[in-house]
Every structure is written in structure tokens, then in C-alpha cells.
Write an enzyme that holds these catalytic residues in place. Structure first.
Site, PDB file in Angstrom:
ATOM      1  N   SER A   1       0.832  -1.210   0.000  1.00  0.00           N
ATOM      2  CA  SER A   1       0.000   0.000   0.000  1.00  0.00           C
ATOM      3  C   SER A   1       0.867   1.261   0.000  1.00  0.00           C
ATOM      4  O   SER A   1       2.058   1.218   0.328  1.00  0.00           O
ATOM      5  CB  SER A   1      -0.907   0.017   1.235  1.00  0.00           C
TER       6      SER A   1
ATOM      7  N   ASP B   1      -1.332  -0.849  -3.715  1.00  0.00           N
ATOM      8  CA  ASP B   1      -2.661  -0.644  -3.149  1.00  0.00           C
ATOM      9  C   ASP B   1      -2.833   0.800  -2.664  1.00  0.00           C
ATOM     10  O   ASP B   1      -1.913   1.376  -2.066  1.00  0.00           O
ATOM     11  CB  ASP B   1      -2.815  -1.622  -1.967  1.00  0.00           C
ATOM     12  N   HIS B   2      -3.994   1.374  -2.918  1.00  0.00           N
ATOM     13  CA  HIS B   2      -4.360   2.700  -2.397  1.00  0.00           C
ATOM     14  C   HIS B   2      -3.336   3.795  -2.694  1.00  0.00           C
ATOM     15  O   HIS B   2      -3.043   4.623  -1.826  1.00  0.00           O
ATOM     16  CB  HIS B   2      -4.588   2.646  -0.874  1.00  0.00           C
TER      17      HIS B   2
ATOM     18  N   ASP C   1      -6.171   5.567  -5.968  1.00  0.00           N
ATOM     19  CA  ASP C   1      -7.227   5.931  -5.024  1.00  0.00           C
ATOM     20  C   ASP C   1      -7.438   7.442  -5.029  1.00  0.00           C
ATOM     21  O   ASP C   1      -6.722   8.191  -4.378  1.00  0.00           O
ATOM     22  CB  ASP C   1      -6.843   5.447  -3.624  1.00  0.00           C
TER      23      ASP C   1
ATOM     24  N   GLU D   1     -11.558   3.348  -7.072  1.00  0.00           N
ATOM     25  CA  GLU D   1     -12.621   3.386  -6.068  1.00  0.00           C
ATOM     26  C   GLU D   1     -13.452   4.636  -6.280  1.00  0.00           C
ATOM     27  O   GLU D   1     -12.934   5.729  -6.438  1.00  0.00           O
ATOM     28  CB  GLU D   1     -11.951   3.396  -4.686  1.00  0.00           C
TER      29      GLU D   1
ATOM     30  N   HIS E   1     -12.306  -0.061   6.591  1.00  0.00           N
ATOM     31  CA  HIS E   1     -10.894  -0.371   6.854  1.00  0.00           C
ATOM     32  C   HIS E   1     -10.601  -0.364   8.356  1.00  0.00           C
ATOM     33  O   HIS E   1     -11.181   0.409   9.110  1.00  0.00           O
ATOM     34  CB  HIS E   1      -9.998   0.663   6.178  1.00  0.00           C
TER      35      HIS E   1
ATOM     36  N   HIS F   1     -12.691  -4.164  -0.032  1.00  0.00           N
ATOM     37  CA  HIS F   1     -11.677  -3.639   0.892  1.00  0.00           C
ATOM     38  C   HIS F   1     -12.230  -3.747   2.305  1.00  0.00           C
ATOM     39  O   HIS F   1     -13.428  -3.904   2.509  1.00  0.00           O
ATOM     40  CB  HIS F   1     -11.367  -2.174   0.560  1.00  0.00           C
ATOM     41  N   GLY F   2     -11.353  -3.640   3.295  1.00  0.00           N
ATOM     42  CA  GLY F   2     -11.813  -3.722   4.679  1.00  0.00           C
ATOM     43  C   GLY F   2     -12.304  -5.115   5.044  1.00  0.00           C
ATOM     44  O   GLY F   2     -13.127  -5.287   5.949  1.00  0.00           O
TER      45      GLY F   2
ATOM     46  N   ASN G   1      -9.417  -8.025  -0.391  1.00  0.00           N
ATOM     47  CA  ASN G   1      -8.211  -7.433   0.188  1.00  0.00           C
ATOM     48  C   ASN G   1      -8.213  -7.593   1.703  1.00  0.00           C
ATOM     49  O   ASN G   1      -9.176  -7.199   2.360  1.00  0.00           O
ATOM     50  CB  ASN G   1      -8.178  -5.926  -0.106  1.00  0.00           C
TER      51      ASN G   1
HETATM   52 ZN   LIG Z   1      -8.369  -0.821   1.054  1.00  0.00          ZN
END
Ligand SMILES: [Zn+2]
Length: 284
Positions: free
Chosen positions: A50, A83-84, A105, A135, A177, A205-206, A227
Site C-alpha cells: 500500500s 494498493d491505495h 485511489d 474506487e 478499513h 476492501h476492509g 483485500n
Molecule cells: Zn483498502
């Protein structure tokens, strides 16, 4: 089987209604434990780095090199994903370093600005052969400002994917998250409606805040990429804490990091099994 493009893992899973797990790493021991757990399960996996992980290390290149090397050395297919990423420059650096799957993101922007920025990043990333996840709106919980009540509207999702050209979409369906306990109830009806409407794989996510049976149900309802970050830190930290309390005189970092890495491998194998068979099993 070496490092493979994440798209080669995600697309067949999407077509066949299976899940592919993406686990976030912090350090090299995480990556080693995740690869070992996937090997034990005999399943492919995605190693996710990330933007926050990059901030923690102070740079992408060292952790990317280690992660790509671990992927190449694995006996199951392993994808590597950024990621992100909130910066376009980081996305482009990742692609230069050999990471072929990126999440851009722009969810902090309003929807119009998000669409414009994401379309531009997707176009450039596609020119370089990369797969792009994005997203719309915000999946709850990032930076503690969003709630698990956020929901992705199917019509907005369809138009966002068409306008941006992204390859996969992170959706808000009830997870958030860094949730402290695994008690999130997902909106499975919404997952089914999104799956029917959106022409690309959906990403949860989360997922660490979702109980086993909820994860299995989410996959059955149509989520493809799952994820998982917090849950691995939970089991690693618990194992390290246990090891240190068993032996307060312990000094060699390998002795407790090894326990943490082993706990990660166990949990990765268990979660892949949960996602793959859709059968709930007790928490580790
Ligand atoms: Zn995430």
C-alpha cells in the site's frame, strides 16, 4: 510458478465466480509468510504494497524489489499489486519497477474530479501494460473518517467504469478499513446487483472486519478480489506478544518474528480456504 500478472489471476477468478485473495504486507516477513501460506493452500495469491507501506519504508523500490523476488521464488502463482496509491507518480514508479497491477485511489476527491484523474491515470497505466483498480466514493474507514454505512450505487458504478476505463472496482458494501472486530454485515443484495451491472471485477476492501461466513457469502454473491490487511497484523502481533511473554529474556528478533511469520502463513492458508470453499471455520 513465478510472479505472474495479477490480471491473469483476477480475470479467470471473475469469470468462474471464484475469489482471489490480496494480502497487504508491511515488511519482508509479511511477504514471506503470505507466500508460504498460499503455497500451503496450493492457491495463487496477490501480495499488496500500500501507499502507507511505502510511506513506512520511506521508498517503494526496496520493498518492491523484495516482494517481486519473493513472488518469483514461490511455487504457486503470485501477483504483486500497489494498493491505495494516492499519487500518480507512485503509480508510474511502481509500473517502472515491474508491478503490473495498481490501485489508484482518488476517493478523497469529489466524484467528477475522481473520474477525471482516474481516467488519466488509467490511460497512462494501460499504455504501460498495467491493470488498474479504482474506487468511487469511499470505502469506509480509511483515515477514520468514513463509516461502514457508505454504499456504491450500481448506476454510478457503471458510469464511472465506462468513463475511467478501469479494470476493477473497489466497492462500498458495508465493510470498513481497520475495523477492530470481525463483525461487519455486508449488503449481499447490493453485491449481487453490482455484479450484474458492472462489467469489471469487484473488489472488497476492509475484509478484515468481515467474519468468515460473511467473506464466503460475499464471494458467492459476486465479489472477486478480497483485500485483507488488518487481520494479518492481528495474528502476527498476537504471536509476537505470546512469544515475548513466554520468554521475557528473548533477544534474537528471529525468534519472535519467526513466530509472527508462521502465524501469518497459517492465517493466509486458512483464509484462502474460507474464500475458496465458502465454508466458515472458527477464528484463529
Ligand atoms: Zn483498502
Amino acid at each position: 510458478m513465478p510472479h505472474v500478472p495479477a490480471a491473469e489471476l483476477i480475470l479467470p477468478a471473475w469469470r468462474e465466480g471464484r475469489a482471489i485473495a490480496a494480502f497487504n504486507l508491511v515488511g519482508i516477513e509479511h511477504a514471506e509468510g503470505i507466500a508460504a501460506g498460499a503455497e500451503r493452500a496450493g492457491s495463487p495469491v496477490i501480495l499488496a504494497i500500500s501507499h502507507n507501506c511505502v510511506r513506512w519504508h520511506g521508498a517503494l523500490a526496496p520493498i518492491a524489489a523484495a516482494t517481486l523476488a519473493i513472488a518469483r521464488g514461490a511455487s504457486v502463482p503470485v501477483g504483486v499489486h500497489l494498493d491505495h496509491a494516492t499519487s500518480r507518480d507512485l503509480v508510474m514508479e511502481a509500473i517502472r519497477l515491474g508491478i503490473d497491477s495498481v490501485m489508484y485511489d482518488a476517493s478523497a476527491l469529489d466524484d467528477a474530479a475522481n473520474t477525471t484523474a482516474t481516467a488519466e491515470v488509467a490511460r497512462t497505466a494501460h499504455e504501460r501494460g498495467a491493470w488498474v483498480e479504482a474506487e468511487l466514493g469511499a470505502v469506509g474507514g480509511k483515515d477514520g473518517v468514513h463509516s461502514a454505512t457508505a454504499r456504491t450505487d450500481p448506476d454510478e458504478a457503471v458510469s464511472y467504469v465506462a468513463s475511467t476505463g478501469v479494470d476493477a472496482l473497489a466497492v462500498a458494501v458495508g465493510s470498513s478499513h481497520a475495523r477492530p472486530v470481525r463483525d461487519a454485515a455486508l449488503d449481499l443484495d447490493l453485491v449481487r446487483r453490482l455484479r450484474a451491472a458492472v462489467p469489471v471485477p469487484l473488489v472488497l476492501h476492509g475484509s478484515s472486519g468481515v467474519p468468515d461466513e460473511g467473506l464466503a457469502a460475499a464471494v458467492r454473491a459476486g465479489l472477486t478480489k478480497v483485500n485483507i490487511a488488518t487481520q494479518l497484523n492481528r495474528v502476527l502481533t498476537a504471536a509476537v506478544r505470546r512469544r515475548l511473554s513466554e520468554d521475557p529474556a528473548l533477544v534474537d528478533a528471529r525468534r519472535y518474528l519467526g513466530a509472527g511469520r508462521e502465524a501469518i502463513a497459517d492465517e493466509v492458508a486458512r483464509l484462502i480456504d474460507v474464500l475458496g470453499r465458502g465454508t466458515p471455520s472458527p477464528l484463529a
